[in-house]
Design a protein around this motif. Structure first.
Motif, mmCIF file in Angstrom:
data_model
loop_
_atom_site.group_PDB
_atom_site.id
_atom_site.type_symbol
_atom_site.label_atom_id
_atom_site.label_comp_id
_atom_site.label_asym_id
_atom_site.label_seq_id
_atom_site.Cartn_x
_atom_site.Cartn_y
_atom_site.Cartn_z
ATOM 1 N N LEU A 1 22.534 -22.841 -34.090
ATOM 2 C CA LEU A 1 21.254 -22.256 -33.724
ATOM 3 C C LEU A 1 21.226 -20.787 -34.122
ATOM 4 O O LEU A 1 22.159 -20.026 -33.832
ATOM 5 N N MET A 2 20.158 -20.367 -34.804
ATOM 6 C CA MET A 2 19.997 -18.981 -35.240
ATOM 7 C C MET A 2 19.001 -18.271 -34.324
ATOM 8 O O MET A 2 17.928 -18.797 -34.045
ATOM 9 N N ASN A 3 19.362 -17.077 -33.868
ATOM 10 C CA ASN A 3 18.465 -16.260 -33.066
ATOM 11 C C ASN A 3 17.752 -15.266 -33.974
ATOM 12 O O ASN A 3 18.396 -14.514 -34.718
ATOM 13 N N ILE A 4 16.428 -15.246 -33.919
ATOM 14 C CA ILE A 4 15.630 -14.360 -34.766
ATOM 15 C C ILE A 4 14.811 -13.465 -33.847
ATOM 16 O O ILE A 4 13.965 -13.947 -33.084
ATOM 17 N N ILE A 5 15.064 -12.173 -33.921
ATOM 18 C CA ILE A 5 14.449 -11.252 -32.957
ATOM 19 C C ILE A 5 13.380 -10.362 -33.579
ATOM 20 O O ILE A 5 12.711 -9.621 -32.856
ATOM 21 N N SER A 6 13.204 -10.428 -34.900
ATOM 22 C CA SER A 6 12.191 -9.570 -35.513
ATOM 23 C C SER A 6 11.460 -10.306 -36.627
ATOM 24 O O SER A 6 12.050 -11.107 -37.365
ATOM 25 N N SER A 7 10.158 -10.034 -36.748
ATOM 26 C CA SER A 7 9.354 -10.610 -37.816
ATOM 27 C C SER A 7 9.822 -10.063 -39.159
ATOM 28 O O SER A 7 10.234 -8.907 -39.269
ATOM 29 N N GLY A 8 9.775 -10.920 -40.177
ATOM 30 C CA GLY A 8 10.211 -10.509 -41.510
ATOM 31 C C GLY A 8 11.678 -10.802 -41.788
ATOM 32 O O GLY A 8 12.218 -10.362 -42.803
ATOM 33 N N THR A 9 12.312 -11.568 -40.905
ATOM 34 C CA THR A 9 13.723 -11.915 -41.090
ATOM 35 C C THR A 9 13.887 -12.862 -42.276
ATOM 36 O O THR A 9 13.108 -13.794 -42.458
ATOM 37 N N ILE B 1 11.454 -16.269 -45.866
ATOM 38 C CA ILE B 1 11.022 -15.168 -45.010
ATOM 39 C C ILE B 1 10.207 -15.728 -43.848
ATOM 40 O O ILE B 1 9.237 -16.461 -44.047
ATOM 41 N N MET B 2 10.622 -15.376 -42.641
ATOM 42 C CA MET B 2 9.934 -15.829 -41.435
ATOM 43 C C MET B 2 9.246 -14.636 -40.781
ATOM 44 O O MET B 2 9.887 -13.650 -40.420
ATOM 45 N N GLU B 3 7.924 -14.739 -40.633
ATOM 46 C CA GLU B 3 7.133 -13.658 -40.045
ATOM 47 C C GLU B 3 6.262 -14.217 -38.928
ATOM 48 O O GLU B 3 5.978 -15.412 -38.895
ATOM 49 N N TRP B 4 5.810 -13.329 -38.052
ATOM 50 C CA TRP B 4 4.881 -13.750 -37.024
ATOM 51 C C TRP B 4 4.004 -12.583 -36.571
ATOM 52 O O TRP B 4 4.317 -11.419 -36.810
ATOM 53 N N SER B 5 2.910 -12.950 -35.925
ATOM 54 C CA SER B 5 2.045 -11.962 -35.277
ATOM 55 C C SER B 5 1.615 -12.531 -33.937
ATOM 56 O O SER B 5 1.571 -13.747 -33.746
ATOM 57 N N GLY B 6 1.299 -11.643 -33.007
ATOM 58 C CA GLY B 6 0.987 -12.066 -31.656
ATOM 59 C C GLY B 6 2.102 -11.653 -30.713
ATOM 60 O O GLY B 6 3.048 -10.956 -31.085
ATOM 61 N N ASP B 7 2.006 -12.099 -29.480
ATOM 62 C CA ASP B 7 2.976 -11.725 -28.449
ATOM 63 C C ASP B 7 4.184 -12.653 -28.518
ATOM 64 O O ASP B 7 4.295 -13.627 -27.776
ATOM 65 N N VAL B 8 5.102 -12.355 -29.443
ATOM 66 C CA VAL B 8 6.322 -13.152 -29.634
ATOM 67 C C VAL B 8 7.528 -12.334 -29.197
ATOM 68 O O VAL B 8 7.721 -11.202 -29.660
ATOM 69 N N VAL B 9 8.347 -12.898 -28.318
ATOM 70 C CA VAL B 9 9.559 -12.226 -27.856
ATOM 71 C C VAL B 9 10.696 -12.441 -28.855
ATOM 72 O O VAL B 9 11.380 -11.507 -29.275
ATOM 73 N N LYS B 10 10.877 -13.712 -29.249
ATOM 74 C CA LYS B 10 11.916 -14.058 -30.221
ATOM 75 C C LYS B 10 11.686 -15.487 -30.687
ATOM 76 O O LYS B 10 10.824 -16.208 -30.167
ATOM 77 N N ALA B 11 12.469 -15.893 -31.662
ATOM 78 C CA ALA B 11 12.444 -17.279 -32.130
ATOM 79 C C ALA B 11 13.874 -17.769 -32.284
ATOM 80 O O ALA B 11 14.793 -16.981 -32.530
#
Length: 235
Positions: free
Chosen positions: A134-142, A216-226
């Motif tokens: 499992l990979m923890n992604i904490i910032s958009s644009g990873t 590249i994984m990006e997001w917008s909105g109220d996201v804490v992590k993925a």
């Protein structure tokens, strides 16, 4: 010595099975339909971008100086009751097939205490990584690296709330009214929460895939992590 793990047991350590040679490892057949059109050169091709199952045959033998018949019963019970399980060969311990025994195993006695038999596995088209971390992604644009040779179908846990837009490469997925967490499972084409409640109605867009190489994984909105379970695959 060659061996394989299947259904949580090892062919050599648990049953003293000998493998005559390394099995052939065929590539899966791609599903491409052709249509013959009168008056037109060549055929019209429709590529489904999917693959057929593959078949692996493992030539085995077993020896038992005490009671060969009982050992054969144990082997048959192991292979058939395992159902669809992970199949890992000793010569490639970091990758696995998802396989099931499909043949009626014919044990041929060649000496008093020695039998030979083939095991035929029907396998899903791809090899998968044994360690599916499992990979923890904490910032958009990873940037996510897929070392496999074909697209993978990941499982993503998105932690956040409200309306969220997730983008993986050029594919955009929108979520409405997220409450704490939403799970996007590309392998089974389903979206749900921890309780298993169906949330497909909150999702718009195609289920994401990871192409070989950089993603590249990006997001917008109220996201804490993925969190991302990559489900890496090889032909």
């Amino acid at each position: 010595m060659l061996s394989f793990d299947f259904g949580g047991k090892n062919s050599c350590d648990d049953f003293e099975i000998l493998i005559a040679r390394r099995p052939d490892l065929p590539s899966p057949k791609r599903r491409v339909n052709t249509i013959n059109i009168p008056g037109r050169d060549s055929n019209l091709r429709f590529d489904e971008k999917t693959y057929e199952d593959i078949t692996l045959t493992v030539e085995c033998s077993v020896k038992d100086t005490q009671n060969l018949a009982d050992k054969i019963d144990e082997i048959k019970s192991w292979l058939f009751t395992a159902g669809e399980s992970d199949l890992i060969f000793s010569f490639q311990p970091d990758k696995k097939y998802i396989a099931q025994v499909v043949n009626a195993i014919d044990f041929k006695q060649v000496y008093k205490y020695f039998s030979e038999f083939p095991v035929i596995f029907n396998c899903r088209p791809f090899k998968y990584a044994v360690e599916n971390d499992l990979m923890n992604i904490i910032s958009s644009g990873t940037v996510i690296i897929n070392p496999g040779t074909v697209e993978s179908e990941p499982v993503m846990n998105i932690y956040g709330s409200g309306d969220i837009v997730l983008k993986v490469n050029d594919e955009q997925i929108s979520f409405k009214d997220v409450t704490e967490k939403i799970i996007v499972n590309s392998a089974i084409q389903d979206c749900y929460d921890d309780a298993g409640n169906n949330l497909n109605g909150k999702m718009t867009g195609e289920f994401p895939k990871l192409k070989p190489g950089e993603n590249i994984m990006e997001w917008s909105g109220d996201v804490v992590k993925a969190e991302l379970l990559p489900n890496l695959r090889w032909l």
